[in-house]
Design a protein around this motif. Sequence first.
Motif, PDB file in Angstrom:
ATOM      1  N   SER A  52       0.695  -1.206  -0.174  1.00  0.00           N
ATOM      2  CA  SER A  52      -0.104  -0.043  -0.105  1.00  0.00           C
ATOM      3  C   SER A  52       0.873   1.328  -0.084  1.00  0.00           C
ATOM      4  O   SER A  52       2.063   1.419   0.173  1.00  0.00           O
ATOM      5  N   LEU A  53       0.218   2.334  -0.226  1.00  0.00           N
ATOM      6  CA  LEU A  53       0.748   3.715  -0.218  1.00  0.00           C
ATOM      7  C   LEU A  53       1.175   4.009   1.406  1.00  0.00           C
ATOM      8  O   LEU A  53       1.992   5.037   1.418  1.00  0.00           O
ATOM      9  N   ASP A  54       0.445   3.032   2.031  1.00  0.00           N
ATOM     10  CA  ASP A  54       0.881   3.449   3.695  1.00  0.00           C
ATOM     11  C   ASP A  54       2.420   2.889   4.046  1.00  0.00           C
ATOM     12  O   ASP A  54       2.605   2.638   5.312  1.00  0.00           O
ATOM     13  N   LYS A  55       3.159   2.563   3.131  1.00  0.00           N
ATOM     14  CA  LYS A  55       4.473   1.910   3.166  1.00  0.00           C
ATOM     15  C   LYS A  55       4.608   0.507   3.871  1.00  0.00           C
ATOM     16  O   LYS A  55       5.869   0.141   4.087  1.00  0.00           O
ATOM     17  N   THR A  56       3.491  -0.199   3.852  1.00  0.00           N
ATOM     18  CA  THR A  56       3.458  -1.624   4.572  1.00  0.00           C
ATOM     19  C   THR A  56       3.260  -2.871   3.510  1.00  0.00           C
ATOM     20  O   THR A  56       2.553  -2.570   2.751  1.00  0.00           O
ATOM     21  N   ILE A  57       3.616  -3.931   3.869  1.00  0.00           N
ATOM     22  CA  ILE A  57       3.059  -5.004   3.262  1.00  0.00           C
ATOM     23  C   ILE A  57       2.397  -5.921   4.147  1.00  0.00           C
ATOM     24  O   ILE A  57       3.007  -5.970   5.289  1.00  0.00           O
ATOM     25  N   ARG A  58       1.269  -6.666   3.874  1.00  0.00           N
ATOM     26  CA  ARG A  58       0.628  -7.350   4.704  1.00  0.00           C
ATOM     27  C   ARG A  58       0.643  -8.746   4.264  1.00  0.00           C
ATOM     28  O   ARG A  58       0.390  -8.923   3.271  1.00  0.00           O
ATOM     29  N   LEU A  59       0.512  -9.716   5.154  1.00  0.00           N
ATOM     30  CA  LEU A  59       0.468 -11.101   4.801  1.00  0.00           C
ATOM     31  C   LEU A  59      -0.839 -11.917   5.607  1.00  0.00           C
ATOM     32  O   LEU A  59      -0.899 -11.627   6.594  1.00  0.00           O
ATOM     33  N   TYR A  60      -1.447 -12.461   4.667  1.00  0.00           N
ATOM     34  CA  TYR A  60      -2.829 -13.341   5.124  1.00  0.00           C
ATOM     35  C   TYR A  60      -2.496 -14.781   4.821  1.00  0.00           C
ATOM     36  O   TYR A  60      -1.868 -15.077   3.929  1.00  0.00           O
ATOM     37  N   SER A  61      -3.414 -15.561   5.922  1.00  0.00           N
ATOM     38  CA  SER A  61      -3.387 -17.048   5.622  1.00  0.00           C
ATOM     39  C   SER A  61      -4.560 -17.102   4.558  1.00  0.00           C
ATOM     40  O   SER A  61      -5.604 -16.430   5.024  1.00  0.00           O
ATOM     41  N   LEU A  62      -4.445 -18.103   3.542  1.00  0.00           N
ATOM     42  CA  LEU A  62      -5.565 -18.471   2.841  1.00  0.00           C
ATOM     43  C   LEU A  62      -6.558 -19.377   3.528  1.00  0.00           C
ATOM     44  O   LEU A  62      -7.705 -19.685   2.924  1.00  0.00           O
ATOM     45  N   HIS A  63      -6.194 -19.940   4.667  1.00  0.00           N
ATOM     46  CA  HIS A  63      -7.065 -20.924   5.404  1.00  0.00           C
ATOM     47  C   HIS A  63      -8.382 -19.951   5.731  1.00  0.00           C
ATOM     48  O   HIS A  63      -9.497 -20.444   5.720  1.00  0.00           O
ATOM     49  N   ASP A  64      -7.987 -18.838   6.436  1.00  0.00           N
ATOM     50  CA  ASP A  64      -9.225 -18.331   7.078  1.00  0.00           C
ATOM     51  C   ASP A  64      -8.977 -16.606   7.050  1.00  0.00           C
ATOM     52  O   ASP A  64      -9.769 -15.918   7.553  1.00  0.00           O
ATOM     53  N   PHE A  65      -7.971 -16.165   6.186  1.00  0.00           N
ATOM     54  CA  PHE A  65      -7.677 -14.900   5.970  1.00  0.00           C
ATOM     55  C   PHE A  65      -7.275 -14.122   7.110  1.00  0.00           C
ATOM     56  O   PHE A  65      -7.313 -12.792   7.137  1.00  0.00           O
ATOM     57  N   THR A  66      -6.798 -14.699   8.090  1.00  0.00           N
ATOM     58  CA  THR A  66      -6.445 -13.961   9.192  1.00  0.00           C
ATOM     59  C   THR A  66      -4.816 -13.512   8.977  1.00  0.00           C
ATOM     60  O   THR A  66      -4.020 -14.003   8.227  1.00  0.00           O
ATOM     61  N   GLU A  67      -4.640 -12.291   9.596  1.00  0.00           N
ATOM     62  CA  GLU A  67      -3.129 -11.779   9.442  1.00  0.00           C
ATOM     63  C   GLU A  67      -2.234 -12.654  10.029  1.00  0.00           C
ATOM     64  O   GLU A  67      -2.423 -12.830  11.278  1.00  0.00           O
ATOM     65  N   LEU A  68      -0.974 -12.846   9.521  1.00  0.00           N
ATOM     66  CA  LEU A  68      -0.065 -13.580   9.995  1.00  0.00           C
ATOM     67  C   LEU A  68       0.733 -12.718  11.364  1.00  0.00           C
ATOM     68  O   LEU A  68       0.696 -11.662  11.315  1.00  0.00           O
ATOM     69  N   PRO A  69       1.298 -13.287  12.328  1.00  0.00           N
ATOM     70  CA  PRO A  69       1.599 -12.682  13.732  1.00  0.00           C
ATOM     71  C   PRO A  69       2.836 -11.713  13.297  1.00  0.00           C
ATOM     72  O   PRO A  69       2.847 -10.542  13.835  1.00  0.00           O
ATOM     73  N   HIS A  70       3.653 -11.796  12.193  1.00  0.00           N
ATOM     74  CA  HIS A  70       4.720 -10.964  11.838  1.00  0.00           C
ATOM     75  C   HIS A  70       4.344 -10.181  10.754  1.00  0.00           C
ATOM     76  O   HIS A  70       5.372  -9.073  10.174  1.00  0.00           O
TER      77      HIS A  70
END
Length: 452
Positions: A52-70
């Motif tokens: 994103s323009l917010d300078k971050t990269i986010r990672l999600y599990s395809l199992h339930d679309f929860t965001e990863l701890p890191h």
Amino acid sequence: MGSICLRWPADLACPAVLLQIKNMVKLIHTLADHGDDVNCCAFSFSLLATCSLDKTIRLYSLHDFTELPHSPLKFHTYAVHCCCFSPSGHILASCSTDGTTVLWNTENGQMLAVMEQPSGSPVRVCQFSPDSRCLTSGAADGTVVLWNAQSYKLYRCGSVKDGSLVACAFSPNGSFFVTGSSCGDLTVWDDKMRCLHSEKAHDLGITCCDFSSQPVSDEEQGLQFFRLASCGQDCQVKIWIVSFTHILGFELKYKSTLSGHCAPVLACAFSHDGQMLVSGSVDKSVIVYDTNTENILHTLTQHTRYVTTCAFAPNTLLLATGSMDKTVNIWQFDLETLYQARSTEDQLKQFTEDWSEEDVSTWLCAQDLKDLVGIFKMNNIDGKELLNLTKESLADDLKIDGYSYEKEAIENWISKKKRTSPMTNLVLPSAVLTPNRTLKMAINRWLETHQK
């Protein structure tokens, strides 16, 4: 003169086909964690990445679309423009206005390498080769770098003549890759960074390009061809056929233009099996095409601002679309319904191929196009010819303008004794107006969706 689509479009199919297409895809999840525009999304076999323009990269599990701890991953000091997984999914690459391309370990979020663009220019796009050995990065100053993805060292560097590099895609066999520029050029490079070909593809600039992973075979010549999609600021999605052999060299052939969007198209992507192509646009819509028939299967209108990115999952029929509305929508396709719709459409096509010229005339009358009956009879258009009609053949062979206008505006144009096309300035052989039923139905669907 209004335009008409006389190949068998989904809008004119029987109710059974329309119902199947409507039930083919559904929204199953919306991610709204980014604080600014979503610029890119990418799938691995088990993860979804967004940036994103917010300078971050986010990672999600395809199992339930929860965001990863890191997650989120933070390093870039400016907007992150692109992210992509290595084919194995163990490494994620991201690139930014800060002039860097960063490699991340997807299992723990650890940063593996920071690769600085030699010129320091903002990096707009990055892409892994199919064998994971190389990574390309394209920058705003037109430079493109081929990195060794194991040693993290620069391997080769090149540049385009004009414009920023904003798009990149490797051929499925990895023997070459294509870049797209803001000046509208498609440039093809081999694995030694030698320029094989360059040509103007979109007049107002390219925004994205993607290869289908499934080759097209020519059994007579024993050759394999690749299907390439490109999109741009000219509101068009174009399909190209690409071939490359060491004996015959490289060849890029324009195949067709897909209609549907009414504003610049910012993203395009093939499904893993090559059967579908999706595009996202400034008009806030996402269009899903059948790559075999080039018909529109579905138009998705849930985003409230420009659609900037779209991606299919590699091992399941999931689609992610990202937008300037700061969200990522996850869509799921019903495989059985999709096959049923294709089967029904194939049956309709086979049925239409058997039409006589009189059958075509009857169909034209049923579509309120009786003024075209004489033109079609004069050109001996039967069912098979009807299915093969394109916008170009309508304009060149049948002398039908092929563009859509407001009825009042075009009637006013003609009433002032202007017998030229407002779009091409060519002389109109006829002042007969034909209703664009496909466009009208698309507008009605949009209104129904947004007036709920």
